[in-house]
Motif scaffolding. Structure first.
Motif, mmCIF file in Angstrom:
data_model
loop_
_atom_site.group_PDB
_atom_site.id
_atom_site.type_symbol
_atom_site.label_atom_id
_atom_site.label_comp_id
_atom_site.label_asym_id
_atom_site.label_seq_id
_atom_site.Cartn_x
_atom_site.Cartn_y
_atom_site.Cartn_z
ATOM 1 N N MET A 1 0.933 -1.113 0.048
ATOM 2 C CA MET A 1 0.100 0.080 -0.048
ATOM 3 C C MET A 1 1.027 1.231 -0.147
ATOM 4 O O MET A 1 0.626 2.264 -0.763
ATOM 5 N N VAL A 2 1.947 1.328 0.883
ATOM 6 C CA VAL A 2 2.747 2.450 0.828
ATOM 7 C C VAL A 2 4.092 2.258 -0.096
ATOM 8 O O VAL A 2 4.681 3.332 -0.341
ATOM 9 N N LEU A 3 4.096 1.061 -0.764
ATOM 10 C CA LEU A 3 5.133 0.812 -1.694
ATOM 11 C C LEU A 3 4.989 1.708 -2.821
ATOM 12 O O LEU A 3 6.180 2.225 -3.395
ATOM 13 N N TRP A 4 3.976 1.720 -3.547
ATOM 14 C CA TRP A 4 3.848 2.617 -4.660
ATOM 15 C C TRP A 4 4.195 3.947 -4.707
ATOM 16 O O TRP A 4 4.848 4.510 -5.356
ATOM 17 N N PRO A 5 3.822 4.660 -3.798
ATOM 18 C CA PRO A 5 4.107 6.269 -3.483
ATOM 19 C C PRO A 5 5.657 6.304 -3.198
ATOM 20 O O PRO A 5 6.041 7.164 -3.842
ATOM 21 N N ALA A 6 6.054 5.277 -2.503
ATOM 22 C CA ALA A 6 7.638 5.462 -2.305
ATOM 23 C C ALA A 6 8.304 5.155 -3.376
ATOM 24 O O ALA A 6 9.262 6.010 -3.662
ATOM 25 N N VAL A 7 7.891 4.281 -4.495
ATOM 26 C CA VAL A 7 8.466 3.977 -5.594
ATOM 27 C C VAL A 7 8.423 5.345 -6.442
ATOM 28 O O VAL A 7 9.445 5.710 -7.103
ATOM 29 N N ALA A 8 7.333 5.943 -6.370
ATOM 30 C CA ALA A 8 7.187 7.255 -7.476
ATOM 31 C C ALA A 8 8.145 8.371 -6.878
ATOM 32 O O ALA A 8 8.600 8.911 -7.716
ATOM 33 N N LEU A 9 8.314 8.332 -5.583
ATOM 34 C CA LEU A 9 8.848 9.504 -5.013
ATOM 35 C C LEU A 9 10.291 9.333 -5.235
ATOM 36 O O LEU A 9 11.116 10.252 -5.751
ATOM 37 N N VAL A 10 10.789 8.080 -5.186
ATOM 38 C CA VAL A 10 12.269 7.699 -5.343
ATOM 39 C C VAL A 10 12.403 7.900 -6.994
ATOM 40 O O VAL A 10 13.529 8.520 -7.342
ATOM 41 N N GLY A 11 11.519 7.505 -7.777
ATOM 42 C CA GLY A 11 11.813 7.685 -9.096
ATOM 43 C C GLY A 11 11.796 9.208 -9.385
ATOM 44 O O GLY A 11 12.603 9.636 -10.226
ATOM 45 N N PHE A 12 10.965 9.817 -8.795
ATOM 46 C CA PHE A 12 11.000 11.457 -9.186
ATOM 47 C C PHE A 12 12.284 12.128 -8.716
ATOM 48 O O PHE A 12 12.785 12.990 -9.430
ATOM 49 N N PHE A 13 12.873 11.801 -7.678
ATOM 50 C CA PHE A 13 14.328 12.192 -7.288
ATOM 51 C C PHE A 13 15.340 11.933 -8.152
ATOM 52 O O PHE A 13 16.112 12.520 -8.566
ATOM 53 N N VAL A 14 15.335 10.325 -8.727
ATOM 54 C CA VAL A 14 16.253 10.076 -9.527
ATOM 55 C C VAL A 14 16.110 10.620 -10.841
ATOM 56 O O VAL A 14 17.331 11.260 -11.229
ATOM 57 N N LEU A 15 14.966 10.920 -11.468
ATOM 58 C CA LEU A 15 14.830 11.677 -12.544
ATOM 59 C C LEU A 15 15.086 12.976 -12.423
ATOM 60 O O LEU A 15 15.811 13.799 -13.549
ATOM 61 N N THR A 16 14.972 13.828 -11.464
ATOM 62 C CA THR A 16 15.298 15.280 -11.069
ATOM 63 C C THR A 16 16.872 15.278 -11.262
ATOM 64 O O THR A 16 17.410 16.081 -11.714
ATOM 65 N N GLY A 17 17.562 14.313 -10.532
ATOM 66 C CA GLY A 17 18.773 14.299 -10.381
ATOM 67 C C GLY A 17 19.757 14.085 -11.884
ATOM 68 O O GLY A 17 20.500 14.659 -12.161
ATOM 69 N N LEU A 18 18.810 13.332 -12.739
ATOM 70 C CA LEU A 18 19.344 12.990 -13.954
ATOM 71 C C LEU A 18 19.454 14.358 -14.854
ATOM 72 O O LEU A 18 20.319 14.644 -15.509
ATOM 73 N N VAL A 19 18.165 14.900 -14.807
ATOM 74 C CA VAL A 19 18.222 16.215 -15.491
ATOM 75 C C VAL A 19 19.102 17.446 -15.082
ATOM 76 O O VAL A 19 19.559 18.005 -15.881
ATOM 77 N N ILE A 20 19.330 17.465 -13.654
ATOM 78 C CA ILE A 20 20.207 18.365 -13.351
ATOM 79 C C ILE A 20 21.831 18.046 -13.841
ATOM 80 O O ILE A 20 22.285 18.804 -14.142
ATOM 81 N N ALA A 21 22.063 16.715 -13.684
ATOM 82 C CA ALA A 21 23.330 16.310 -14.122
ATOM 83 C C ALA A 21 23.309 16.584 -15.643
ATOM 84 O O ALA A 21 24.576 17.014 -15.949
#
Length: 54
Positions: A1-21
């Motif tokens: 139940m809490v897994l999908w929001p956590a995965v979405a949040l981690v994915g958001f931060f990973v993609l944001t870091g990729l765009v910044i890099a």
């Protein structure tokens, strides 16, 4: 139940870091090319072919 929001949040931060890099490396390359172009001697206009000095 809490897994999908956590995965979405981690994915958001990973993609944001990729765009910044990617943006940082592209900006650094642009600044290097701009500095090299501004330090190059200015080009003068070429004389047209067949021009005669009166």
């Amino acid at each position: 139940m809490v897994l999908w929001p956590a995965v979405a949040l981690v994915g958001f931060f990973v993609l944001t870091g990729l765009v910044i890099a990617m943006g940082t490396s592209t900006t650094a390359r642009y600044e290097r090319e701009r500095a090299a172009a501004s330090s190059a001697p200015a080009r003068t206009a070429a004389e047209p072919v067949g021009a005669r000095v009166a």
